[in-house]
Design an enzyme around this catalytic site. Structure first.
Site, short mmCIF file in Angstrom:
data_model
loop_
_atom_site.label_atom_id
_atom_site.label_comp_id
_atom_site.label_asym_id
_atom_site.label_seq_id
_atom_site.Cartn_x
_atom_site.Cartn_y
_atom_site.Cartn_z
N LYS A 1 -0.64 -0.48 11.82
CA LYS A 1 -1.07 0.72 12.53
C LYS A 1 -1.11 0.50 14.04
O LYS A 1 -1.03 1.46 14.81
CB LYS A 1 -2.43 1.19 12.01
CG LYS A 1 -2.37 1.76 10.60
CD LYS A 1 -1.37 2.90 10.48
CE LYS A 1 -1.43 3.56 9.13
NZ LYS A 1 -0.36 4.59 8.94
N LYS B 1 0.87 10.56 0.14
CA LYS B 1 2.17 10.44 0.83
C LYS B 1 3.11 9.48 0.10
O LYS B 1 4.27 9.78 -0.12
CB LYS B 1 1.98 9.94 2.27
CG LYS B 1 1.32 10.88 3.22
CD LYS B 1 1.53 10.49 4.67
CE LYS B 1 1.31 9.03 4.97
NZ LYS B 1 -0.03 8.53 4.65
N THR B 2 2.58 8.30 -0.24
CA THR B 2 3.42 7.29 -0.89
C THR B 2 3.81 7.73 -2.29
O THR B 2 4.98 7.68 -2.68
CB THR B 2 2.69 5.94 -0.93
OG1 THR B 2 2.43 5.52 0.41
CG2 THR B 2 3.54 4.89 -1.62
N HIS C 1 3.07 10.71 11.33
CA HIS C 1 2.40 10.02 10.24
C HIS C 1 2.76 10.75 8.96
O HIS C 1 2.04 11.64 8.50
CB HIS C 1 0.89 10.02 10.48
CG HIS C 1 0.13 9.18 9.50
ND1 HIS C 1 -1.14 9.49 9.07
CD2 HIS C 1 0.45 8.02 8.87
CE1 HIS C 1 -1.57 8.57 8.22
NE2 HIS C 1 -0.62 7.67 8.09
N ARG D 1 -4.61 -2.55 -2.01
CA ARG D 1 -3.29 -2.24 -1.45
C ARG D 1 -2.22 -3.20 -1.95
O ARG D 1 -2.51 -4.32 -2.38
CB ARG D 1 -3.33 -2.35 0.08
CG ARG D 1 -4.17 -1.29 0.77
CD ARG D 1 -3.39 -0.01 0.97
NE ARG D 1 -4.16 0.99 1.69
CZ ARG D 1 -3.63 2.10 2.19
NH1 ARG D 1 -2.34 2.34 2.05
NH2 ARG D 1 -4.39 2.98 2.81
N ARG E 1 -9.26 -0.58 8.15
CA ARG E 1 -9.16 -0.67 9.61
C ARG E 1 -10.53 -0.60 10.27
O ARG E 1 -11.50 -0.16 9.67
CB ARG E 1 -8.28 0.48 10.14
CG ARG E 1 -6.82 0.40 9.74
CD ARG E 1 -6.05 1.60 10.28
NE ARG E 1 -6.51 2.85 9.68
CZ ARG E 1 -7.29 3.73 10.27
NH1 ARG E 1 -7.72 3.52 11.51
NH2 ARG E 1 -7.65 4.84 9.66
N SER F 1 -4.33 8.68 4.77
CA SER F 1 -4.40 7.74 3.67
C SER F 1 -5.12 8.34 2.48
O SER F 1 -6.17 8.97 2.63
CB SER F 1 -5.13 6.48 4.13
OG SER F 1 -5.30 5.58 3.08
N ASP G 1 5.45 6.25 5.18
CA ASP G 1 4.27 6.39 6.04
C ASP G 1 4.54 6.77 7.49
O ASP G 1 3.79 7.56 8.05
CB ASP G 1 3.48 5.08 6.02
CG ASP G 1 2.07 5.24 6.55
OD1 ASP G 1 1.44 6.28 6.29
OD2 ASP G 1 1.59 4.32 7.22
#
Length: 525
Positions: A195, A236-237, A214, A315, A53, A232, A251
């Protein structure tokens, strides 16, 4: 005929590819030479010079009434309506006179909270990304689809007058809340679309007294929901993708009076060093209809997931249906457990700590972790950071708005809260070792099955956190990190330094009574 097509303001459009199927998108991606196909049929693309980003290029139009709610600063930068309109016109010009892809989708699995979003782009894989990441309407829903919000992705145009406009660079990711429009220019990175809409949900929902988060979420067979907060790269994933629990989402979620609901219809997982043994569900999800970004592929189409020569932020996006044990409704009841994930680059924090309600508020507002290389432009190695609500770059409102809502819901539903360090142990980054996924899984499993509550706890000095003395599946010496350092005095000095960083950061919240109260739950001088 596409409903409201005339409202897009585009001219001389050639072909309109509206809500293409996966097979159609795949054919277009190949025909347009937008990437390559891997050995198992997954399409793979490069996102150009930007593999993360561009947070310094994100702006909101400064106008009434949204400017009364937005927390202006480095995260939410103001832009004049005149500049927005100029860049919108530039984007429309870029998208006019050529073939375009229009993808319609929902954000939010709750009918009471979802938003209808229309994405316009000239790149097939970006339409594919949208189809993966957002909730896919049924054919009947598409027939009567009216967008609440429109995203113009004009990635091929740049703002060459950015200095004159007082902006950061030729890249722009801009929002007009009152007109319900976002515009992207100068960056091909797909995550900007994802996002960007998340940022808008973080604006809309709290104003309706709903919490936007988030976090990832899953649910057990007895209906026990768990939330995993973290930036990130904190896991989390990986940690929410559990063969014994149904995945709600990886997410972005909302929490209203009915329970927890996913904003998205897909997952966006990091691929660096992806291993089928430690992350089998994610590895298996990379197949036809998934979309790889910035991975390295040999002449036979075989992906080398250990190769970070393009970026560490490799990704894959895939529809959530690629996870066999996902929750089909993309929602569940109120959570029983909340887990704050942090990747501590200094090797100070314990692998798991049990938090009081006050400590939960403190660590939620602190949002301590380490930014992982490649997630944002300019980050080349992990750096310690404090990101309010574990997602400050996506929070348009003041962080205490989200903290207040979280505290109310923790109280109302009697939720257990834990802090889990997925970062380093035995020394700082470059010296110590990263926590193994196996050890972290053992901590998570003990939280979810409730066995951690039967442990004997001791106090973690300076931070006053409750840490277990022993825990099945975790080496005992890991539970108190001082035991993993060769030089105990060096550890104490580093621990005290991190504590002072927490204290210094939290002072920004002490201008309100709640902040003063929550500060007492943090580290002590």
């Amino acid at each position: 005929m596409i409903k409201d097509l005339d409202k897009l303001g585009l001219s001389d459009i050639k072909e309109i590819y509206h809500n293409l199927s996966y097979d159609e998108l795949f054919a277009h991606e190949k025909a347009n030479n937008e990437g390559c196909v891997t050995d198992n049929g997954t399409f793979s693309v490069d996102t150009g010079i930007f593999t993360g980003r561009s947070p310094k290029d994100k702006y909101f139009v400064n106008q009434d009434p949204s400017n009364k709610y937005l927390a202006w600063g480095k995260v939410n930068q103001p832009m004049t309506k005149e500049t927005f309109d100029k860049l919108l016109a530039k984007a429309k010009s870029q998208l006019s006179g050529k073939n375009i892809y229009i993808q319609d989708a929902y954000c939010g699995s709750s009918l009471a909270s979802r938003k209808s979003v229309r994405f316009v782009t000239e790149v097939a894989w970006q339409a594919h990304f949208v189809k993966n990441m957002f909730i896919r309407p049924s054919e009947s829903e598409l027939a009567d689809f009216t967008p609440d919000f429109v995203v113009y992705n004009a990635c091929k145009c740049v703002n060459d007058e950015y200095k004159k406009d007082g902006l950061n660079s030729e890249v722009f990711v801009i929002f007009n809340i009152e007109d319900n429009i976002a515009v992207i220019g100068g960056t091909w990175y797909g995550g900007e679309m994802k996002k960007g809409i998340f940022s808008m949900m973080n604006y809309w929902l709290p104003l309706e007294n709903k919490l936007s988060m988030h976090c990832s979420a899953n649910v057990g067979k007895d209906g026990d929901t768990a939330l995993f907060f973290g930036l990130s790269g904190t896991g989390k994933t990986t940690l929410s993708t559990d063969p014994n629990r149904a995945l709600i989402g990886d997410d972005e979620h909302g929490w209203d009076d009915e329970g927890v609901f996913n904003f998205e219809g897909g997952c966006y997982a990091k691929c660096i060093n992806l291993d089928p043994k430690s992350e089998p569900e994610i590895y298996a999800a990379i197949k036809r209809n998934a979309l790889l970004e910035n991975v390295c592929i040999d002449e036979n189409g075989i992906v080398d997931y250990s190769d970070d020569s393009k970026t560490e932020n490799t990704r894959v996006s895939y529809p959530i249906e690629h996870i066999p044990n996902h929750e089909p409704s993309l929602k569940a009841g109120h959570p029983r457990n909340i887990i704050f994930l942090t990747a501590d680059a200094f090797g100070i924090l314990p692998p798991v700590s049990k938090l009081t309600k006050e400590q939960a508020m403190y660590y939620f507002l602190s949002g301590y972790t380490a930014k992982v290389a490649g997630t944002e432009r300019g980050i080349t190695e992990p750096q310690a950071t404090f990101s309010a609500c574990f997602g400050e770059p996506f929070m348009p409102l003041h962080p205490t708005v989200y903290a207040r809502l979280l505290g109310e819901k923790i109280d109302k539903h009697q939720v257990n809260v834990y802090l889990v360090n997925t970062g380093w142990s035995g020394g700082a980054y470059g010296v110590g070792k990263r926590m193994s996924i196996k050890a972290t899984r053992a901590c998570i499993n003990a939280i979810l099955d409730g066995s951690i509550q039967k442990c004997e706890f001791e106090n973690f000095e300076k931070f006053n956190l409750a840490i277990p003395k022993s825990l099945d599946g975790v080496e005992t010496n890991l539970l108190n990190p001082i035991n993993t350092w060769a030089d105990k005095n060096e550890y104490i000095a580093a621990r005290d330094n991190l504590a002072n960083m927490f204290i210094s950061n939290f002072k920004r919240y002490e201008d309100v009574a709640e902040g003063v109260q929550f500060a007492k739950a943090g580290p002590i001088n």
